[in-house]
Design an enzyme around this catalytic site. Structure first.
Site, mmCIF file in Angstrom:
data_model
loop_
_atom_site.group_PDB
_atom_site.id
_atom_site.type_symbol
_atom_site.label_atom_id
_atom_site.label_comp_id
_atom_site.label_asym_id
_atom_site.label_seq_id
_atom_site.Cartn_x
_atom_site.Cartn_y
_atom_site.Cartn_z
ATOM 1 N N ARG A 98 16.308 32.410 -54.468
ATOM 2 C CA ARG A 98 17.492 32.611 -55.317
ATOM 3 C C ARG A 98 17.624 34.072 -55.759
ATOM 4 N NH1 ARG A 98 17.233 26.856 -58.485
ATOM 5 N NH2 ARG A 98 18.745 25.814 -57.137
ATOM 6 N N LYS A 158 17.009 8.444 -53.075
ATOM 7 C CA LYS A 158 17.741 7.383 -53.777
ATOM 8 C C LYS A 158 19.244 7.376 -53.529
ATOM 9 C CE LYS A 158 14.537 7.224 -57.663
ATOM 10 N NZ LYS A 158 14.400 7.581 -59.087
ATOM 11 N N GLY A 199 17.715 20.455 -52.395
ATOM 12 C CA GLY A 199 16.434 21.146 -52.552
ATOM 13 C C GLY A 199 15.464 20.856 -51.420
ATOM 14 N N GLY A 210 22.345 20.259 -56.430
ATOM 15 C CA GLY A 210 23.256 19.429 -57.222
ATOM 16 C C GLY A 210 24.692 19.930 -57.108
HETATM 17 P P1 ADP Z 1 17.376 16.650 -51.528
HETATM 18 O O1 ADP Z 1 16.600 17.447 -52.540
HETATM 19 O O2 ADP Z 1 17.396 17.317 -50.191
HETATM 20 O O3 ADP Z 1 18.748 16.278 -52.034
HETATM 21 P P2 ADP Z 1 16.201 14.182 -52.426
HETATM 22 O O4 ADP Z 1 15.735 14.886 -53.649
HETATM 23 O O5 ADP Z 1 17.258 13.178 -52.561
HETATM 24 O O6 ADP Z 1 16.622 15.280 -51.315
HETATM 25 O O7 ADP Z 1 14.987 13.438 -51.738
HETATM 26 C C1 ADP Z 1 13.881 14.105 -51.233
HETATM 27 C C2 ADP Z 1 12.664 13.242 -51.287
HETATM 28 O O8 ADP Z 1 12.900 11.978 -50.705
HETATM 29 C C3 ADP Z 1 11.538 13.867 -50.523
HETATM 30 O O9 ADP Z 1 10.595 14.351 -51.417
HETATM 31 C C4 ADP Z 1 10.993 12.705 -49.667
HETATM 32 O O10 ADP Z 1 9.585 12.575 -49.720
HETATM 33 C C5 ADP Z 1 11.652 11.490 -50.274
HETATM 34 N N1 ADP Z 1 11.817 10.418 -49.288
HETATM 35 C C6 ADP Z 1 12.466 10.474 -48.125
HETATM 36 N N2 ADP Z 1 12.360 9.323 -47.461
HETATM 37 C C7 ADP Z 1 11.605 8.489 -48.224
HETATM 38 C C8 ADP Z 1 11.125 7.154 -48.072
HETATM 39 N N3 ADP Z 1 11.414 6.445 -46.988
HETATM 40 N N4 ADP Z 1 10.364 6.647 -49.059
HETATM 41 C C9 ADP Z 1 10.087 7.374 -50.152
HETATM 42 N N5 ADP Z 1 10.502 8.629 -50.355
HETATM 43 C C10 ADP Z 1 11.253 9.196 -49.401
HETATM 44 MG MG MG Z 2 15.593 16.872 -54.328
#
Ligand code: ADP
Ligand code: MG
Length: 392
Positions: free
Chosen positions: A37, A197, A350, A373
């Protein structure tokens, strides 16, 4: 209305400029762990320091609770900024110190964490007025905070008339890239959404269903969709309370006639840290004592194929627990598919950005958003408080 650019600033030579940046970097024991950043803010800072008399950079850091907290001081960031820019940075221990603006001509200041004052998160107009008072011009380059109505990005921007406020280069680049995805994206537009999620991504999922030709799902959120389809998911991460939401997303996708793809096969494990059994199974046959940790090889191949035909791609959220090497194949395959794609490719989030970096393909993606976000909020098509305030 359009975003005012730096070139539109009037009489910026020798002026005192308040520059809201996103310097919310990870810091541990006084050391900046990742300077992404900081580097992203440099073009705007260089442009400003070449012209303005005094530039006061400001930012929030971490989850400071409206009071001074040494754990969230920006002082280590001043040192990192100094070495990144190759010029002195004067650290100012209180962002509301009015005498800071009287610094010597040519000074670059970094003001202490905005969130040490409760007015920042409260979008308090008095706090914004005190913050802005010493400065003639206002620049916002903090895309990562653009979705929040906080004082330094919302109320402060409203204080300045056009000609005295501008979006920085990073803000401009983020908005231009995400606009290409939101506003009449070139079709086929394929979105690929994963991560932990459904609950953190409901609005973007609902918005994407209305715009994409294909929506590919992976990560932990796929499990909730499996449940919505009546499948069993064993010990996988799920959100029971989101099953209804997942069902309505499925229904909207069916109604729109878009291609909505859940992984046909998955990698399952009995330990998340890969110390036990690991298998590939059909999504209809997830063992009761195991959990889904990645998309399977069939899904990887299909996702690659769908992505290769796309003209626009938006990716958010890893396909599996990619932090564990044996569960990273799905996420890496998607990263590589985006890198090889001729489509306009955008990655936000992230962990998704970490995965792209881990795959070594960050330079082959058209736009890697610095705001997780914020990019998700932008994708929903809703207005962003900081952008509306800059345009006002
Ligand atoms: P981003 O930051 O890219 O938006 P998220 O914060 O929504 O992504 O999710 C990232 C996390 O999701 C990672 O740390 C990963 O370990 C977890 N994850 C991905 N697939 C699974 C799964 N099948 N079960 C549990 N955790 C998962
Ligand atoms: Mg994340």
């Amino acid at each position: 209305m359009s975003l005012p650019s730096l070139a539109e600033l009037e009489n910026v030579d020798g002026a005192r400029v308040l520059a809201r940046l996103d310097l919310n970097v990870p810091v541990r024991d006084g050391v900046v762990l990742d300077d992404t950043r900081i580097v992203a803010a440099l073009p705007t800072l260089r442009w400003l320091t070449e012209r303005a008399g005094v530039v006061a950079a400001c930012s929030h850091l971490g989850k400071a609770k409206g009071a001074r907290d040494p754990a969230y001081s920006l002082e280590p960031v001043a040192a990192a900024l100094e070495s990144a820019l190759g010029r002195p940075v004067l650290f100012v221990p209180d962002c509301l110190d009015p005498s800071a603006a009287n610094a010597e001509e040519g000074s670059l200041l970094l003001l202490e964490n905005l969130r040490f004052h409760p007015g920042e998160k409260a979008n308090d107009p008095d706090f914004a007025a005190r913050l802005a008072e010493p400065y003639d011009h206002y620049v916002n380059d903090a895309f990562g905070t653009a979705h929040r109505a906080h004082a330094s990005v919302e109320a402060a921007a409203r204080i300045y008339p056009r000609g005295r406020k501008a979006a920085g280069f990073l803000m401009e680049r983020e908005v231009a890239a995400l606009d290409r995805v939101v506003d009449q994206p070139e079709q086929p537009f394929v979105a690929i959404v994963g991560g932990a999620k459904v609950s953190t991504k409901t609005a973007p999922l609902e918005a994407l269903v209305g715009r994409v030709s294909s929506l590919l799902i992976g990560g932990g959120m796929a499990n909730t969709f499996f449940l919505a389809q009546g499948l069993e998911v064993g010990r996988s991460l799920v959100e029971e309370e989101m099953v209804e939401t997942a069902r309505s997303v499925l229904a909207a996708a069916a109604e729109r006639g878009i291609e909505f793809v859940l992984p046909n096969d998955v990698v399952v494990a009995d330990e998340i840290d890969n110390t036990g059994r690991v298998e590939v199974v059909a999504s209809t046959a997830i063992p009761a004592d195991m959990m889904v940790v990645d998309i399977g090889p069939e899904a990887r191949a299909l996702y690659r194929e769908v992505l290769s035909a796309a003209r626009t791609v938006f990716w958010n959220g890893p396909m599996g627990v990619f932090e564990v090497a044996d569960y990273a194949a799905g996420t890496l395959a998607v990263a590589e598919a985006l890198a090889a794609s001729l489509a306009f490719t955008v990655v936000g989030g992230g962990e998704s950005v970490m995965a792209v970096r881990q795959a070594g393909v960050i330079d082959d993606i058209d736009h890697v958003s610095t705001g997780g976000g914020a990019s998700l909020k932008f994708i929903t098509g809703e207005s962003m408080p900081a952008i509306v305030a800059l345009e006002s």
